[in-house]
Design an enzyme around this catalytic site. Structure first.
Site, short mmCIF file in Angstrom:
data_model
loop_
_atom_site.label_atom_id
_atom_site.label_comp_id
_atom_site.label_asym_id
_atom_site.label_seq_id
_atom_site.Cartn_x
_atom_site.Cartn_y
_atom_site.Cartn_z
N TYR A 52 0.83 -1.20 0.00
CA TYR A 52 0.00 0.00 0.00
C TYR A 52 0.87 1.26 0.00
O TYR A 52 0.39 2.35 -0.32
CB TYR A 52 -0.93 0.05 1.22
CG TYR A 52 -1.97 -1.03 1.30
CD1 TYR A 52 -2.15 -1.95 0.25
CD2 TYR A 52 -2.78 -1.17 2.42
CE1 TYR A 52 -3.11 -2.95 0.34
CE2 TYR A 52 -3.74 -2.15 2.51
CZ TYR A 52 -3.89 -3.05 1.48
OH TYR A 52 -4.84 -4.04 1.58
N HIS A 110 0.16 -11.56 2.26
CA HIS A 110 -0.83 -10.85 1.45
C HIS A 110 -1.51 -11.75 0.42
O HIS A 110 -2.74 -11.70 0.26
CB HIS A 110 -0.16 -9.65 0.77
CG HIS A 110 -1.10 -8.52 0.48
ND1 HIS A 110 -0.66 -7.23 0.30
CD2 HIS A 110 -2.44 -8.48 0.35
CE1 HIS A 110 -1.71 -6.44 0.07
NE2 HIS A 110 -2.80 -7.18 0.09
#
Length: 280
Positions: A52, A110
């Site tokens: 991110y 992730h």
């Protein structure tokens, strides 16, 4: 933690708020401002990731908020390029440095990146980091039943959380059942469905009218009643408060079923099938 936000007890004993705050794709001053506002409104679970690019902003917001560190749960995620054991160890240390924190409350793999086939290595690294106290709880994201059963079988350690794509167009009935059977808490990314949010769909719009709330609140309440932990994102304080205010009403069994029935085979937002999707 605000008393009006219920919690789930994870399989490692950690208490996880029933709703969190998503930070993607917030960056820079906007991110710091939005995350600080979210904490002031009452969120106590912050969801970020290496990819991110905003871990620094999350850490700055935690410090600016003035809220005691032990009242805030910070979750980040290990990217695909760091799946090797040593790379995973280094990655978590780098996340902590960017965040400016001494420990992470929750760290997830992730994506499994099955063609690379190193997610078990990554999981072993997280297990060791938990033993060292650098990470309090460890989990995964976008893992299928096969991925989960493999890491459990090879390490003897069950993830505390599996964060998956979950919204009315993709309700993940089977995967939620797998998580529940294994004792893994389901979290929902893109819980409202992003640009495809089904606010105008009759089951959502009609429930909103009946309960005197906004369609987004109906969807988040649906998530909560499913037993999942949604992590909605909003940079607007008013919407942040609205998204958190889903514990003062309840959907009926019929309303729940009607929203779940919106699910469709092509409901994924971008075709992110964990069996084939590869994350850098």
């Amino acid at each position: 933690m605000p008393t009006d936000v219920p919690t789930h007890q994870l399989n490692d004993g950690t208490l996880l708020p029933a709703i969190g705050f998503g930070t993607y794709p917030l960056r820079g001053d906007e991110a710091v401002s939005a995350i600080t506002s979210a904490l002031e409104v009452g969120y106590r679970l912050l969801d970020t990731a290496v990819n991110y690019g905003n871990e620094g902003e999350v850490g700055e917001a935690v410090r600016r908020s003035g809220i005691a560190r032990d009242e805030i749960l910070v979750c980040s995620k290990l990217p695909g390029r760091h799946h090797g054991y040593d790379d995973a160890i280094a990655s978590v240390h780098a996340s902590l440095q960017r965040l400016g924190l001494e420990h992470l409350d929750l760290h997830l793999i992730h994506w499994p990146n099955p063609s690379v086939n190193r997610y078990v290595e990554a999981w072993r690294a997280l297990v060791d980091l938990r033993e060292q106290g650098l990470v309090r709880s460890i989990g995964v994201s976008n893992f299928t039943e096969a991925h989960l059963t493999r890491i459990i079988a090879e390490t003897g350690v069950t993830p505390s959380v599996n964060q998956i794509e979950l919204h009315p167009y993709f309700p993940q009935v089977e995967m939620r059942a797998v998580n529940e059977r294994l004792g893994v808490q389901t979290e929902s990314w893109s819980p409202l469905g992003k640009r495809q949010a089904p606010f105008a769909e009759p089951p959502v719009a009609q429930a909103a009218q009946r309960h005197g709330v906004e369609p987004g609140q109906v969807i988040l309440r649906w998530q909560v009643q499913l037993g999942s932990v949604p992590v909605p994102k909003s940079a607007t304080p008013e919407r942040q408060r609205q998204n958190l205010d889903v514990f003062t009403f309840a959907l009926s069994d019929e309303e729940m079923a009607a929203i779940t029935a919106l699910g469709r085979p092509d409901g994924r937002l971008f075709g992110g099938d964990p069996d084939v999707h590869e994350e850098d």
